[in-house]
Design an enzyme around this catalytic site. Structure first.
Site, short mmCIF file in Angstrom:
data_model
loop_
_atom_site.label_atom_id
_atom_site.label_comp_id
_atom_site.label_asym_id
_atom_site.label_seq_id
_atom_site.Cartn_x
_atom_site.Cartn_y
_atom_site.Cartn_z
N MET A 56 114.28 79.78 25.08
CA MET A 56 112.91 79.69 25.61
C MET A 56 112.39 78.27 25.52
SD MET A 56 111.14 83.14 24.11
CE MET A 56 111.92 84.74 24.28
N ASP A 57 111.44 77.98 26.41
CA ASP A 57 110.77 76.69 26.37
C ASP A 57 109.77 76.73 25.21
OD1 ASP A 57 109.31 74.43 26.74
OD2 ASP A 57 109.08 74.68 28.92
#
Length: 342
Positions: free
Chosen positions: A341-342
């Site tokens: 995930m960012d």
């Protein structure tokens, strides 16, 4: 097929039978009453050695049987009219009626009661999953404020046309996709993107249904009808998720169509084949054994449990705000080892 029940419509749509749709508390009370009669009769017979005359015994058990199995018998008859013999309802009806013919009243009632209790639990699980999915629909606003001839009108979002101007007040949820006309406005987009940080939109930028206005009254020019909004498409996808079958479900559906007639033929074999090999062949004994075979081989548990598992998974995910587009995507999730995930 105009005379089909909702359950049959559902089963025809999916390619197999899910079971009996509950008709409410009336059917539940009937089932509980049948269970109570069965328990009392067995207690009197085996606990207190109280044996009623056979005719009275038959009549009491028949009442319990009809209370517990009326839905099964009804569906079996409906399918029989369509020359559909190889289904769980017909097999259960044959097995339990056969038990009554042999005088095994308690066994016929017990099989139908336990089957119907299982269907009740299944209905409960399905209803719970449906409520979870339906809860997602509640994120669509039931009304919207539209500007018509300089007058603010509160109307149903489904009646708003393209190019009309709607007003989104602070704290309100956007009902339709559109383009922001106001200079700027800040929105909570978590329902659509999962992003918790507010997103500031400027004049001319796209606004989507499901966003929540945070700070000022925003004017939005509608660019899509209510039914065509991105949010409506997402919710429609979730509602139709069970129609997208996984490979396991597709296999089970194909397997049941072959398995059920084989089971029925094997039951007939168990009943009649020993006649050619045994000197002291007793029809009642082998007929009873074929009925037992029919009950334990009934494919309902197999055919029902697989789709129900996927449907329950989609419903549980919906309860936690996770949208799955179909059962096949649940299978894909099992193969994921790492999430970045960012």
């Amino acid at each position: 097929k105009a005379d089909l029940t909702e359950s049959e419509k559902s089963s025809d749509h999916d390619g197999h039978d899910h079971g009996i749709s509950s008709s409410g508390w009336k059917s539940h009370w009937a089932l509980l009453l049948a269970l109570a009669i069965l328990v009392i009769m067995l207690s009197l017979e085996y606990g207190f050695n109280t044996i009623f005359p056979d005719k009275l015994n038959f009549f009491i058990y028949l009442i319990a049987y009809l209370l517990a199995g009326s839905n099964v018998l009804d569906l079996a008859f409906r399918k029989l009219k369509r020359l559909d013999f190889f289904n769980e309802f017909f097999l259960m009806s044959v097995a339990t009626i056969g038990a009554f013919v042999l005088g095994e009243y308690s066994e016929g009632v017990a099989v139908m009661v336990f089957y119907s209790v299982g269907e009740w639990f299944q209905d409960t699980a399905v209803s719970r999953a449906k409520r979870s999915i339906k809860a997602l629909l509640d994120i669509r606003p039931a009304e919207v404020t539209v500007l018509r001839n300089g007058i603010e009108l509160t109307i149903d979002p489904a009646t708003v046309q393209i190019d009309e101007i709607i007003l989104i007040k602070p704290g309100e949820k956007v009902a339709l996709d559109g383009m922001l006309i106001s200079p700027n406005a800040s929105f909570n987009t978590a329902a659509l993107t999962g992003e918790s940080k507010p997103d500031t939109k400027r004049s001319g930028e796209t606004i989507m249904a499901g966003m929540i206005n945070l700070n000022t009254v925003a004017e939005v020019k509608v660019t899509a009808l209510f039914s065509d909004s991105k949010l409506s498409k997402i919710l429609e996808m979730v509602q139709d998720a069970t129609a997208r079958k996984s490979q396991t479900q597709l296999f089970i559906s194909r397997f049941a169509k072959v398995y059920t007639p084989i089971v029925f033929l094997l039951a007939l074999t168990v009943c009649f084949l020993p006649y050619f090999f045994l000197e002291s062949y007793d029809f009642d004994t082998w007929f009873y054994r074929s009925l037992v075979f029919l009950v334990i081989s009934c494919p309902c548990a197999l055919v029902v449990s697989i789709p129900l598992g996927y449907f329950g998974g989609i419903g549980l995910a919906s309860r936690h705000g996770i949208l799955f587009k179909g059962g096949n995507f649940l299978d894909v999730m099992t193969k994921i080892g790492v999430v970045v995930m960012d």
